[in-house]
Design an enzyme around this catalytic site. Sequence first.
Site, PDB file in Angstrom:
ATOM      1  N   CYS A  43       0.824  -1.218   0.000  1.00 51.46           N
ATOM      2  CA  CYS A  43       0.000   0.000   0.000  1.00 51.46           C
ATOM      3  C   CYS A  43       0.854   1.262   0.000  1.00 51.46           C
ATOM      4  O   CYS A  43       0.564   2.204  -0.729  1.00 51.46           O
ATOM      5  CB  CYS A  43      -0.934   0.003   1.204  1.00 51.46           C
ATOM      6  SG  CYS A  43      -2.026  -1.424   1.260  1.00 51.46           S
ATOM      7  N   HIS A  44       1.886   1.281   0.833  1.00 49.55           N
ATOM      8  CA  HIS A  44       2.717   2.483   0.928  1.00 49.55           C
ATOM      9  C   HIS A  44       4.202   2.184   0.911  1.00 49.55           C
ATOM     10  O   HIS A  44       5.018   3.062   1.119  1.00 49.55           O
ATOM     11  CB  HIS A  44       2.345   3.267   2.196  1.00 49.55           C
ATOM     12  CG  HIS A  44       0.917   3.678   2.199  1.00 49.55           C
ATOM     13  ND1 HIS A  44      -0.045   2.984   2.899  1.00 49.55           N
ATOM     14  CD2 HIS A  44       0.272   4.669   1.557  1.00 49.55           C
ATOM     15  CE1 HIS A  44      -1.216   3.557   2.694  1.00 49.55           C
ATOM     16  NE2 HIS A  44      -1.065   4.570   1.887  1.00 49.55           N
TER      17      HIS A  44
END
Length: 179
Positions: free
Chosen positions: A143-144
Site C-alpha cells: 500500500c505504501h
Amino acid sequence: MASEATSGTTRRDFLYVATGAVGAVGVGAAVWPLIDQMNPDASVRALASIEFDLAPVGVGESFTITWRGQPIFVRHRTEAEIAEARAVPMEDLKDPATDLERVVEGKEQWLIMIGICTHLGCVPLGQKPSDAKGDYNGWFCPCHGSHYDIAGRIRKGPAPLNLVLPPIEFLSDTIVKVG
C-alpha cells in the site's frame, strides 16, 4: 424517654438511616444490570486468548491465524534467517530492537507477531512463498511501500514502528497461547 433524649438518638433517626440503606440497596439493584451489560459477552471472552499447535509447520514455513480479529503471523525461521536477523546493526533500524528482543528465549526459531503494518493498518505480504517479501526478505506492505526484515523490524518505508508482538506463552514445545 429520658434515655433517648440524653443519648441524642431518636426513633426517627433510626428510620432515616434504615430508609437510606434500603434506598441505596434498591438503587444498586436497579443499576447493576445496566453496568453488567457493558461486560463483553462469552464470544468475545473466548477470543481473548487462543492456543495453536506449531508441530505441523516446517522450517522456513509461515502461517497466519486470527486473534481478536487481527492476523497473527507465525514464522518458523531457518538458522540462516536467524543469523541474518542477528547480524543487522542497530543503527540501520528505524525502531531499534535486537532479534532476541522479538522472540521467546530458547524458541528463537519461532517469530510470532501481529501482521498489521504500523503505518496505516494494512496487512503486509510475505506469508505465502509466492508473496513479495520486500528488500529485506521479510514482509512488504504494498500500500505504501514499507519493508520489514525477517525479524519483523521496519527497515524502509513510511511505517514508524516494527510489527507488534502479541503476548505469547509456550505451554509446551509445540503449543503456543496468544493473549
